[in-house]
Scaffold this active site. Structure first.
Site, PDB file in Angstrom:
ATOM      1  N   HIS A 159       3.242  -0.324  -9.320  1.00 18.99           N
ATOM      2  CA  HIS A 159       4.265  -0.963  -9.889  1.00 18.99           C
ATOM      3  C   HIS A 159       3.950  -2.108 -10.449  1.00 18.99           C
ATOM      4  CE1 HIS A 159       4.486  -2.691  -5.234  1.00 18.99           C
ATOM      5  NE2 HIS A 159       4.584  -3.946  -6.116  1.00 18.99           N
ATOM      6  N   ASP A 166       1.091   4.327  -5.454  1.00 17.07           N
ATOM      7  CA  ASP A 166       0.988   3.237  -5.631  1.00 17.07           C
ATOM      8  C   ASP A 166       0.041   2.283  -5.928  1.00 17.07           C
ATOM      9  OD1 ASP A 166       2.716   0.636  -6.594  1.00 17.07           O
ATOM     10  OD2 ASP A 166       3.146   0.431  -4.566  1.00 17.07           O
ATOM     11  N   SER A 210       2.501  -8.681  -4.605  1.00 17.53           N
ATOM     12  CA  SER A 210       0.979  -7.407  -4.381  1.00 17.53           C
ATOM     13  C   SER A 210       0.086  -7.395  -5.215  1.00 17.53           C
ATOM     14  CB  SER A 210       2.420  -6.120  -5.441  1.00 17.53           C
ATOM     15  OG  SER A 210       3.340  -6.405  -4.583  1.00 17.53           O
TER      16      SER A 210
END
Length: 391
Positions: A126, A156, A239
């Protein structure tokens, strides 16, 4: 008869002392000196013994001096070890002409491999999603252009490649299967886009937590990820960064957090053992190879009315309704409005259940028995699983 000489405690000068005072004094001084030397030697031996017992483990390895100092020292060493491998990733979305930048995203990544003149970085999918160009910023501040080697939506995860010039170290991966609740966890990343490498610390709240992700149009989740839950602060921009143990080993890739009023300390990282499996496939194939049926489905449980056309028995409440069919499923004779209820005699409750059984239990080229309802009749068909070109 007493074992003690009363003369030793007497405050009077004895006849023996009067007659041999000088000799007694010399004898006493010598005795005091000997006692001092003996005491010093004994104290040294006791100290050595205690240090040997309490500063070594059962394996004979030295232990640190105290719990507070040990924790801080270990934490600093762990951060020093991993920090050179944690990078910032800038994702740009450009217009079709390739000139005007329409948007910028920020995230983190971890350098995990260096081969000759190229280095590989793992991050979240993402972080890169919808972007068309990527730039990596090393901890030294140096900027490098990056290209995507492979990515996977469900896991992911993604892998980037950059020029290896100036890169001297790569991250060491740990073993996420060995994690325990309460174990120290350190999150390293580049939060909020404008902040350079930042370190936060906490504990492993739960070593393996099932988290539903990617809600679909029907409100049902498309997939579930097995995640490490931690209370180490993870913010936007973290992230793709590293979750690290006190040995300086990467045990997870920071991925998401629960952000809501009154919620604190709910961050999640993808376990590194899961990461290793996925990135091996991304490096080798550019994608994760998964088996393919050839159906698009929706959960039977999502419909409260309008099911009369399916003519299902009253007891059938769960399953996956086929909306579109192609590939192996079409070749085997499956059709729109068929309701899949079992795979290899295992119950299928909906789309998520179908995917999990398929991806976790089957391989490309294997046979799969599908039990389904069509116009009220229960049927079974066997198909040969193909490779999913959409992975």
């Amino acid at each position: 008869m007493s074992l003690f000489n009363d003369e030793f405690y007497s405050t009077k000068v004895s006849r023996w002392a009067k007659q041999g005072m000088e000799g007694g004094r010399r004898w006493w001084r010598n005795r005091v000196v000997l006692l001092i030397l003996a005491s010093a030697l004994t104290g040294s031996l006791v100290t050595f013994f205690l240090m040997t017992v309490f500063t070594k483990s059962d394996t004979g390895q030295p232990l640190a001096a105290g719990p507070i100092e040990v924790t801080e020292l270990s934490r600093v060493k762990a951060v020093d070890k991993v920090s050179p491998t944690v990078v910032s990733i800038i994702s740009s979305i450009k217009e079709k002409n390739g000139e005007k930048v329409r948007g910028i995203g920020m995230g983190s990544g971890v350098i995990f491999q260096k081969n000759g003149n190229r280095a590989l970085i793992v991050t979240n999918n993402h972080v890169l999603e919808e972007a068309s160009s990527f730039e990596v910023v090393l901890p030294t501040g140096e900027h490098k252009q990056a290209k995507v080697i492979g990515s996977d939506y469900l896991a992911d995860l993604a892998v980037l490649e950059i020029d290896a010039g100036g890169i001297k170290t790569v991250a060491e991966f740990g073993n996420s299967d060995d994690l325990k609740s309460g174990q120290t966890a350190i999150a390293i990343g580049n939060p909020l886009g404008g902040l350079s490498q930042t370190v936060t610390a906490g504990i492993i709240s739960w070593p393996r937590r099932t988290i539903p992700v990617y809600p679909g149009h029907d409100g049902e989740y498309e997939w579930e990820l097995e995640m490490i839950q931690t209370d180490a602060a993870i913010n936007q921009g973290n992230s793709g960064g590293a979750l690290v143990d006190l040995e300086g080993r990467v045990i997870g890739i920071n991925s998401l957090k629960v952000a809501d009023t009154g919620v604190e300390g709910l961050g999640f990282a993808i376990p590194i053992n899961e990461v290793k499996t996925v990135i091996d496939e991304l490096v080798a194939h550019g994608k994760v190879l998964r088996p393919f049926i050839g159906v698009s489905t929706v959960n039977l449980s999502s419909f409260k009315s309008g099911l009369e056309l399916l003519k299902l028995p009253e007891e059938v409440k769960m399953g996956a309704i086929i909306l579109e069919v192609h590939g192996p499923a079409k070749e085997a004779g499956l059709k729109t409005n068929d309701v899949i209820v079992e795979m290899d005699n295992q119950p299928i409750h909906g789309t998520l259940s179908l995917r999990k059984y398929l991806y976790q239990n089957k391989q490309i080229g294997e046979k799969l028995n599908i039990t389904y309802y069509r116009n009220g009749k229960k049927l079974t068909v066997t198909i040969t699983l193909a490779e999913n070109d959409e992975s």
